[in-house]
Scaffold this motif. Sequence first.
Motif, PDB file in Angstrom:
ATOM      1  N   GLN A   1       0.815  -1.206   0.000  1.00  0.00           N
ATOM      2  CA  GLN A   1       0.000   0.000   0.000  1.00  0.00           C
ATOM      3  C   GLN A   1       0.853   1.263   0.000  1.00  0.00           C
ATOM      4  O   GLN A   1       0.477   2.269  -0.570  1.00  0.00           O
ATOM      5  N   PHE A   2       2.033   1.208   0.612  1.00  0.00           N
ATOM      6  CA  PHE A   2       2.881   2.386   0.713  1.00  0.00           C
ATOM      7  C   PHE A   2       4.204   2.163  -0.004  1.00  0.00           C
ATOM      8  O   PHE A   2       5.255   2.566   0.493  1.00  0.00           O
ATOM      9  N   ALA A   3       4.178   1.559  -1.180  1.00  0.00           N
ATOM     10  CA  ALA A   3       5.404   1.264  -1.917  1.00  0.00           C
ATOM     11  C   ALA A   3       6.170   2.544  -2.246  1.00  0.00           C
ATOM     12  O   ALA A   3       7.400   2.583  -2.114  1.00  0.00           O
ATOM     13  N   PHE A   4       5.486   3.588  -2.660  1.00  0.00           N
ATOM     14  CA  PHE A   4       6.137   4.857  -2.981  1.00  0.00           C
ATOM     15  C   PHE A   4       6.834   5.420  -1.751  1.00  0.00           C
ATOM     16  O   PHE A   4       7.995   5.820  -1.804  1.00  0.00           O
ATOM     17  N   HIS A   5       6.136   5.435  -0.637  1.00  0.00           N
ATOM     18  CA  HIS A   5       6.671   6.015   0.588  1.00  0.00           C
ATOM     19  C   HIS A   5       7.841   5.185   1.127  1.00  0.00           C
ATOM     20  O   HIS A   5       8.803   5.734   1.655  1.00  0.00           O
ATOM     21  N   ARG A   6       7.739   3.863   0.978  1.00  0.00           N
ATOM     22  CA  ARG A   6       8.826   2.981   1.411  1.00  0.00           C
ATOM     23  C   ARG A   6      10.075   3.262   0.577  1.00  0.00           C
ATOM     24  O   ARG A   6      11.178   3.362   1.101  1.00  0.00           O
ATOM     25  N   LYS A   7       9.912   3.421  -0.735  1.00  0.00           N
ATOM     26  CA  LYS A   7      11.048   3.707  -1.611  1.00  0.00           C
ATOM     27  C   LYS A   7      11.634   5.093  -1.300  1.00  0.00           C
ATOM     28  O   LYS A   7      12.847   5.267  -1.311  1.00  0.00           O
TER      29      LYS A   7
ATOM     30  N   PHE B   1      15.587   7.874  -5.869  1.00  0.00           N
ATOM     31  CA  PHE B   1      14.713   9.045  -6.008  1.00  0.00           C
ATOM     32  C   PHE B   1      14.253   9.176  -7.456  1.00  0.00           C
ATOM     33  O   PHE B   1      13.103   9.512  -7.724  1.00  0.00           O
ATOM     34  N   GLY B   2      15.143   8.898  -8.407  1.00  0.00           N
ATOM     35  CA  GLY B   2      14.774   8.958  -9.823  1.00  0.00           C
ATOM     36  C   GLY B   2      13.675   7.976 -10.175  1.00  0.00           C
ATOM     37  O   GLY B   2      12.793   8.267 -10.981  1.00  0.00           O
ATOM     38  N   GLN B   3      13.709   6.794  -9.561  1.00  0.00           N
ATOM     39  CA  GLN B   3      12.672   5.795  -9.829  1.00  0.00           C
ATOM     40  C   GLN B   3      11.313   6.255  -9.317  1.00  0.00           C
ATOM     41  O   GLN B   3      10.278   5.841  -9.839  1.00  0.00           O
ATOM     42  N   LEU B   4      11.310   7.124  -8.334  1.00  0.00           N
ATOM     43  CA  LEU B   4      10.034   7.648  -7.820  1.00  0.00           C
ATOM     44  C   LEU B   4       9.327   8.527  -8.840  1.00  0.00           C
ATOM     45  O   LEU B   4       8.120   8.720  -8.766  1.00  0.00           O
ATOM     46  N   LEU B   5      10.086   9.067  -9.782  1.00  0.00           N
ATOM     47  CA  LEU B   5       9.492   9.935 -10.798  1.00  0.00           C
ATOM     48  C   LEU B   5       8.853   9.148 -11.942  1.00  0.00           C
ATOM     49  O   LEU B   5       8.133   9.716 -12.751  1.00  0.00           O
ATOM     50  N   GLU B   6       9.141   7.850 -12.008  1.00  0.00           N
ATOM     51  CA  GLU B   6       8.538   7.013 -13.046  1.00  0.00           C
ATOM     52  C   GLU B   6       7.057   6.848 -12.752  1.00  0.00           C
ATOM     53  O   GLU B   6       6.635   6.783 -11.599  1.00  0.00           O
ATOM     54  N   ALA B   7       6.259   6.782 -13.798  1.00  0.00           N
ATOM     55  CA  ALA B   7       4.809   6.625 -13.636  1.00  0.00           C
ATOM     56  C   ALA B   7       4.504   5.270 -13.014  1.00  0.00           C
ATOM     57  O   ALA B   7       5.134   4.271 -13.357  1.00  0.00           O
ATOM     58  N   PRO B   8       3.526   5.223 -12.088  1.00  0.00           N
ATOM     59  CA  PRO B   8       3.173   3.931 -11.494  1.00  0.00           C
ATOM     60  C   PRO B   8       2.567   3.002 -12.546  1.00  0.00           C
ATOM     61  O   PRO B   8       1.956   3.460 -13.509  1.00  0.00           O
TER      62      PRO B   8
ATOM     63  N   LYS C   1       0.100   0.479 -14.355  1.00  0.00           N
ATOM     64  CA  LYS C   1      -1.371   0.493 -14.424  1.00  0.00           C
ATOM     65  C   LYS C   1      -1.995  -0.587 -13.545  1.00  0.00           C
ATOM     66  O   LYS C   1      -3.047  -0.390 -12.971  1.00  0.00           O
ATOM     67  N   GLN C   2      -1.336  -1.746 -13.426  1.00  0.00           N
ATOM     68  CA  GLN C   2      -1.916  -2.835 -12.645  1.00  0.00           C
ATOM     69  C   GLN C   2      -1.769  -2.600 -11.142  1.00  0.00           C
ATOM     70  O   GLN C   2      -2.352  -3.303 -10.346  1.00  0.00           O
ATOM     71  N   ASP C   3      -0.998  -1.602 -10.753  1.00  0.00           N
ATOM     72  CA  ASP C   3      -0.777  -1.309  -9.346  1.00  0.00           C
ATOM     73  C   ASP C   3      -1.957  -0.503  -8.825  1.00  0.00           C
ATOM     74  O   ASP C   3      -2.068   0.689  -9.076  1.00  0.00           O
ATOM     75  N   GLU C   4      -2.813  -1.147  -8.056  1.00  0.00           N
ATOM     76  CA  GLU C   4      -4.005  -0.468  -7.561  1.00  0.00           C
ATOM     77  C   GLU C   4      -3.686   0.566  -6.485  1.00  0.00           C
ATOM     78  O   GLU C   4      -4.451   1.461  -6.230  1.00  0.00           O
ATOM     79  N   HIS C   5      -2.519   0.431  -5.863  1.00  0.00           N
ATOM     80  CA  HIS C   5      -2.129   1.377  -4.829  1.00  0.00           C
ATOM     81  C   HIS C   5      -1.128   2.387  -5.373  1.00  0.00           C
ATOM     82  O   HIS C   5      -0.391   2.995  -4.613  1.00  0.00           O
ATOM     83  N   GLY C   6      -1.089   2.530  -6.693  1.00  0.00           N
ATOM     84  CA  GLY C   6      -0.133   3.450  -7.308  1.00  0.00           C
ATOM     85  C   GLY C   6      -0.320   4.869  -6.791  1.00  0.00           C
ATOM     86  O   GLY C   6      -1.434   5.353  -6.674  1.00  0.00           O
ATOM     87  N   PHE C   7       0.767   5.490  -6.467  1.00  0.00           N
ATOM     88  CA  PHE C   7       0.747   6.847  -5.945  1.00  0.00           C
ATOM     89  C   PHE C   7       1.395   7.744  -6.973  1.00  0.00           C
ATOM     90  O   PHE C   7       2.520   7.509  -7.381  1.00  0.00           O
ATOM     91  N   GLU C   8       0.685   8.741  -7.410  1.00  0.00           N
ATOM     92  CA  GLU C   8       1.207   9.679  -8.400  1.00  0.00           C
ATOM     93  C   GLU C   8       1.564  10.978  -7.684  1.00  0.00           C
ATOM     94  O   GLU C   8       0.688  11.667  -7.164  1.00  0.00           O
ATOM     95  N   PRO C   9       2.853  11.309  -7.633  1.00  0.00           N
ATOM     96  CA  PRO C   9       3.247  12.541  -6.938  1.00  0.00           C
ATOM     97  C   PRO C   9       2.779  13.785  -7.697  1.00  0.00           C
ATOM     98  O   PRO C   9       2.732  13.789  -8.917  1.00  0.00           O
ATOM     99  N   ASP C  10       2.429  14.829  -6.941  1.00  0.00           N
ATOM    100  CA  ASP C  10       2.021  16.090  -7.569  1.00  0.00           C
ATOM    101  C   ASP C  10       3.265  16.902  -7.941  1.00  0.00           C
ATOM    102  O   ASP C  10       4.394  16.480  -7.701  1.00  0.00           O
TER     103      ASP C  10
END
Length: 192
Positions: free
Chosen positions: A55-61, A81-88, A90-99
């Motif tokens: 659920q918190f994959a983005f935050h964990r990374k 940090f660069g990988q965090l900028l990649e788009a989540p 589509k199959q990831d239901e908990h994908g977090f898109e940073p603003d």
Amino acid sequence: MKNHITHTRLTRKNQVLGLLFFLGLVGSVYEGFQVSQIARANRTLQSGEVLDGDQFAFHRKFADAYQQGKTGNFKHASQNFGQLLEAPKKQDEHGFEPDQNLKSQIQFNIANHLFRSGLQRLVEADGSIQEQAKFDYLQARASYEQALRLNPANQAAKFNLSLLHGVIPRHIKTVPQDPSGLEISNLPQGLP
């Protein structure tokens, strides 16, 4: 007959209002659950523990990249940090898109780690700037500039960019980095 029609209208209005009340109650319970999940995640991160679950994959990374930078592993921190900028995915239901502001902060963190990496390998024995340091500085400058494009009000990025300009020569040039020499931790090595 008129009383029956009025009674029917009132019954429908009451049903609609009851349904809206029920939906509002369900929404409030869901939001309360979400707030408790976020509070639990924040407590976990503040205590220095690792978040579990997807659920918190983005935050964990993000926390992992931050810890890597804190321990001086600037290259891996920049990569994470660069990988965090990649788009989540589509199959990831908990994908977090940073603003935009969070993307600006991520770019700022990438730039800071590249800047610090360059400072570690600042000069050769003859006093010249190492090629890797030049490359790190140029990448840091690009990341600070990207952070400012995403959020022009990012004062810390403006300040650090001015510091970077004070460290590197005006017309710094470097040879392109050999991609085979870069360590990319998330890609498999060798043939399948």
